[in-house]
Design an enzyme around this catalytic site. Structure first.
Site, PDB file in Angstrom:
ATOM      1  N   GLY A 314       0.872  -1.330  -0.002  1.00 12.44           N
ATOM      2  CA  GLY A 314       0.065  -0.052   0.130  1.00 12.44           C
ATOM      3  C   GLY A 314       0.899   1.169  -0.097  1.00 12.44           C
ATOM      4  N   GLU A 315       0.378   2.397   0.599  1.00 14.60           N
ATOM      5  CA  GLU A 315       1.064   3.736   0.624  1.00 14.60           C
ATOM      6  C   GLU A 315       1.164   4.261  -0.468  1.00 14.60           C
ATOM      7  OE1 GLU A 315       4.870   2.750   2.628  1.00 14.60           O
ATOM      8  OE2 GLU A 315       4.161   1.694   4.377  1.00 14.60           O
ATOM      9  N   GLY A 316       0.740   3.893  -1.765  1.00 18.34           N
ATOM     10  CA  GLY A 316       1.084   4.259  -2.994  1.00 18.34           C
ATOM     11  C   GLY A 316       2.296   4.020  -3.450  1.00 18.34           C
TER      12      GLY A 316
END
Length: 348
Positions: A314-316
């Site tokens: 996740g997190e980009g």
């Protein structure tokens, strides 16, 4: 309620873009997906020479009330706040990759259960200190859902005014894979078990408990209108998901290219596309997450991810890793010689 006007992308330029791609000094189709991306960028920008300007990555952070139970997530809810601090200190994986590729990264406090000090890379957009426990009551009010969508749109509009025309959407929120799995199940009618992944470091026994726990939520949603996506989002969504949804809608309305990260970001894109089906043509899904439901979700939407790197952070992070590929697609279209330019015989 905020309204969006997202036109279908004009296809009139497609033959000229395809001809430009085919005229490059290479065999037809030999650059594969790079050619598809180049044409998509040209169509979004309505230009034969598209440009990527001031790429941005937004990491929307929000907490989920159900996470306080500690059943659907192995990490305590406090990790969301701690990770936001880590982002702002530049210490997370996504920070490393964003720095590597000169991507402007901002963290959005959509609904973190804690207070954050002002920071140059923090956008304060808190709707509340996390959602409520949707196993017991609605995650948020319908009014707060609309506020979150409007706030996401406002943030993207602000960034676009600084010259950005390509923007990525990442997230952070302990428990948000559970919310996303429930949203996926209700919207797609794919069995819940196929939508629920392990999330962040969940063991097999924790996964079984997670599935059984989330099944209980289904009883609370009997009788609601499954086509009312705002209502569904308010029942079981998250503030970060709602803000990403609003941000994506505004980005498409402004003619920006949208980079979608993993499972949770794709859920936001799913909801946004249900509200405005034309949105998907503005989106590049950068990678297929290892989260169990992501591949099925991409197939449901009829889209393909650029990469499959077994990532599920996740997190980009997938956006920051994938951006150079998108940049390469744009550069070959603009900078690579044609057969005519290079004086090379065209054998097409």
């Amino acid at each position: 309620m905020i309204h969006f006007n997202i036109p279908a992308i004009d296809q009139a330029l497609l033959p000229a873009l395809q001809a430009k791609v085919d005229s490059k000094t290479k065999p037809l189709g030999s650059l594969g997906k790079l050619e598809e991306i180049a044409i998509q960028l040209g169509l979004i920008q309505q230009r034969l020479q598209p440009r990527l300007q001031s790429p941005h990555l937004l990491v929307f952070a929000g907490d989920h009330g159900i996470a306080k139970e500690g059943i659907v997530n192995p990490y305590p809810q406090e990790v969301t706040l701690q990770m936001v601090h880590n982002f702002l200190q530049g210490g997370a994986a996504v920070n490393v990759f964003a720095r590597q590729h000169n991507i402007q990264m901002k963290v959005v406090d959509a609904g973190v259960n804690g207070n954050l000090q002002p920071h140059q890379d923090l956008i304060s957009a808190k709707i509340a200190y996390g959602t409520k426990n949707y196993r017991e009551e609605d995650a948020m009010s319908l009014e707060d859902c609309h506020r979150a969508i409007a706030k996401g749109a406002e943030i993207v509009e602000m960034i676009s005014q600084n010259g950005c025309n390509i923007i990525g959407f990442g997230e952070m929120g302990i428990g948000n894979t559970s919310s996303s799995a429930l949203l996926m199940h209700y919207i797609t009618d794919i069995p819940l078990e196929k939508c629920i992944g392990k999330g962040t470091s969940t063991s097999d026994s924790q996964y079984k408990t997670k599935v059984n726990h989330l099944k209980k939520v289904l009883f609370n949603l009997n009788g609601i209108d499954l086509k009312d996506y705002y209502l569904l989002l308010s029942k079981i969504g998250g503030f970060e998901i709602a803000q990403m949804c609003g941000g994506m809608l505004r980005a498409a309305e402004l003619g920006m290219t949208i980079m979608v990260d993993g499972f949770i970001s794709s859920i936001a894109a799913l909801i946004a596309s249900k509200l405005h089906p034309t949105l998907l043509k503005y989106c590049i899904f950068v990678h297929c997450s290892e989260e169990k439901g992501h591949q099925a979700l991409l197939e449901y939407m009829g889209v393909q991810a650029l990469l499959s790197l077994n990532m599920r952070l996740g997190e980009g992070s997938g956006i920051a890793v994938c951006y150079p590929i998108i940049d390469s697609a744009c550069r070959f279209l603009n900078e690579m010689a044609s057969f005519e330019d290079a004086g090379v015989s065209d054998t097409h």
